[in-house]
Motif scaffolding. Structure first.
Motif, PDB file in Angstrom:
ATOM      1  N   SER A 112      91.049 -29.061 -97.858  1.00 31.18           N
ATOM      2  CA  SER A 112      89.724 -28.930 -97.237  1.00 31.18           C
ATOM      3  C   SER A 112      89.777 -29.221 -95.739  1.00 31.18           C
ATOM      4  O   SER A 112      88.989 -28.659 -94.971  1.00 31.18           O
ATOM      5  CB  SER A 112      88.724 -29.860 -97.921  1.00 31.18           C
ATOM      6  OG  SER A 112      88.525 -29.459 -99.253  1.00 31.18           O
TER       7      SER A 112
ATOM      8  N   HIS B 218      90.757 -26.063 -94.402  1.00 36.19           N
ATOM      9  CA  HIS B 218      89.580 -25.176 -94.418  1.00 36.19           C
ATOM     10  C   HIS B 218      88.677 -25.470 -93.221  1.00 36.19           C
ATOM     11  O   HIS B 218      88.126 -24.548 -92.605  1.00 36.19           O
ATOM     12  CB  HIS B 218      88.778 -25.352 -95.710  1.00 36.19           C
ATOM     13  CG  HIS B 218      89.490 -24.896 -96.937  1.00 36.19           C
ATOM     14  ND1 HIS B 218      89.112 -25.303 -98.190  1.00 36.19           N
ATOM     15  CD2 HIS B 218      90.551 -24.084 -97.124  1.00 36.19           C
ATOM     16  CE1 HIS B 218      89.905 -24.749 -99.082  1.00 36.19           C
ATOM     17  NE2 HIS B 218      90.796 -24.003 -98.452  1.00 36.19           N
TER      18      HIS B 218
ATOM     19  N   TRP C 102      81.364 -19.175 -95.520  1.00 36.71           N
ATOM     20  CA  TRP C 102      82.667 -19.847 -95.553  1.00 36.71           C
ATOM     21  C   TRP C 102      82.997 -20.320 -96.970  1.00 36.71           C
ATOM     22  O   TRP C 102      84.140 -20.220 -97.411  1.00 36.71           O
ATOM     23  CB  TRP C 102      82.695 -21.001 -94.562  1.00 36.71           C
ATOM     24  CG  TRP C 102      84.072 -21.529 -94.378  1.00 36.71           C
ATOM     25  CD1 TRP C 102      84.516 -22.780 -94.671  1.00 36.71           C
ATOM     26  CD2 TRP C 102      85.204 -20.819 -93.873  1.00 36.71           C
ATOM     27  NE1 TRP C 102      85.853 -22.891 -94.373  1.00 36.71           N
ATOM     28  CE2 TRP C 102      86.299 -21.696 -93.883  1.00 36.71           C
ATOM     29  CE3 TRP C 102      85.399 -19.515 -93.415  1.00 36.71           C
ATOM     30  CZ2 TRP C 102      87.570 -21.321 -93.461  1.00 36.71           C
ATOM     31  CZ3 TRP C 102      86.655 -19.149 -92.991  1.00 36.71           C
ATOM     32  CH2 TRP C 102      87.730 -20.039 -93.016  1.00 36.71           C
TER      33      TRP C 102
ATOM     34  N   ILE D  90      86.306 -19.343 -99.046  1.00 38.38           N
ATOM     35  CA  ILE D  90      87.197 -20.293 -99.717  1.00 38.38           C
ATOM     36  C   ILE D  90      87.405 -19.859-101.164  1.00 38.38           C
ATOM     37  O   ILE D  90      88.527 -19.825-101.675  1.00 38.38           O
ATOM     38  CB  ILE D  90      86.629 -21.723 -99.646  1.00 38.38           C
ATOM     39  CG1 ILE D  90      86.671 -22.246 -98.204  1.00 38.38           C
ATOM     40  CG2 ILE D  90      87.368 -22.668-100.606  1.00 38.38           C
ATOM     41  CD1 ILE D  90      85.866 -23.513 -97.984  1.00 38.38           C
TER      42      ILE D  90
ATOM     43  N   TYR E 241      91.096 -18.683-102.356  1.00 42.24           N
ATOM     44  CA  TYR E 241      91.851 -19.700-103.075  1.00 42.24           C
ATOM     45  C   TYR E 241      91.611 -19.662-104.584  1.00 42.24           C
ATOM     46  O   TYR E 241      92.515 -19.443-105.367  1.00 42.24           O
ATOM     47  CB  TYR E 241      91.530 -21.090-102.525  1.00 42.24           C
ATOM     48  CG  TYR E 241      92.330 -22.169-103.211  1.00 42.24           C
ATOM     49  CD1 TYR E 241      93.677 -22.329-102.942  1.00 42.24           C
ATOM     50  CD2 TYR E 241      91.747 -23.008-104.153  1.00 42.24           C
ATOM     51  CE1 TYR E 241      94.435 -23.302-103.581  1.00 42.24           C
ATOM     52  CE2 TYR E 241      92.489 -23.976-104.799  1.00 42.24           C
ATOM     53  CZ  TYR E 241      93.829 -24.123-104.512  1.00 42.24           C
ATOM     54  OH  TYR E 241      94.556 -25.071-105.156  1.00 42.24           O
TER      55      TYR E 241
ATOM     56  N   SER F 196      82.840 -24.484-104.051  1.00 43.47           N
ATOM     57  CA  SER F 196      83.248 -23.855-102.793  1.00 43.47           C
ATOM     58  C   SER F 196      82.067 -23.711-101.838  1.00 43.47           C
ATOM     59  O   SER F 196      82.210 -23.943-100.632  1.00 43.47           O
ATOM     60  CB  SER F 196      83.849 -22.477-103.065  1.00 43.47           C
ATOM     61  OG  SER F 196      85.024 -22.583-103.807  1.00 43.47           O
TER      62      SER F 196
ATOM     63  N   GLY G 176      81.838 -25.354 -98.182  1.00 45.67           N
ATOM     64  CA  GLY G 176      81.565 -24.547 -96.995  1.00 45.67           C
ATOM     65  C   GLY G 176      80.338 -25.020 -96.240  1.00 45.67           C
ATOM     66  O   GLY G 176      80.344 -25.087 -95.006  1.00 45.67           O
TER      67      GLY G 176
END
Length: 152
Positions: free
Chosen positions: A67, A70, A93, A97, A101, A132, A136
């Motif tokens: 993360s 990220h 975002w 992710i 992923y 996710s 984000g």
């Protein structure tokens, strides 16, 4: 990049990782989800045998470190991320992710290696989408929100 920028990225990644993984942990460990994912009539035997052997603390630590990456990528790509507000950027975002992923991991590990049925993959992917999106949004809250705290 300034020290303040590095600190913001670290905080955004750590907080986003902890909160996003907290959502995942709460959902995946809930009795209704457990009863579906570990139902031997629906789930592959290999999945049932292997997944309880995971080292959860090591897995979560790795995901929180991921993360931070990220958050760094968000900071680099932020000008080109769609959305006029930090919330919309964060939602996009989170979707990114998930696409980059979790979708990959769910297909190549759980479906092809562990033999998890597609319908159970979809359930997991739905839960992973929620985590996710939360990650984000948290990252964008720290990195894209205007200092005044406004919506932009």
């Amino acid at each position: 990049m300034t020290k303040n920028g590095v600190a913001k990225i670290l905080v955004a990644g750590l907080v986003g990782g902890f909160i996003g993984n907290g959502v995942l942990g709460a959902l995946f460990s809930s009795p209704p989800i457990q009863s579906i994912l570990y139902n031997p009539e629906w789930q592959s035997q290999l999945f049932i045998e292997i997944t309880p052997k995971r080292n959860i603390p090591v897995s979560v630590a790795g995901l929180v470190i991921l993360s931070i990456i990220h958050a760094w990528l968000f900071s680099v790509l932020m000008p080109s991320i769609p959305g006029k507000t930090w919330l919309k950027k964060g939602l996009f975002w989170g979707l990114t992710i998930w696409l980059m992923y979790w979708l990959f991991q769910e297909w190549f590990i759980y479906n092809t290696l562990l033999g998890e049925p597609l319908l159970l993959n979809v359930l997991e992917l739905t839960i992973l989408m929620l985590g996710s999106l939360v990650e984000g949004i948290v990252i964008a809250f720290f990195l894209a929100r205007k200092p005044s705290g406004g919506a932009g």
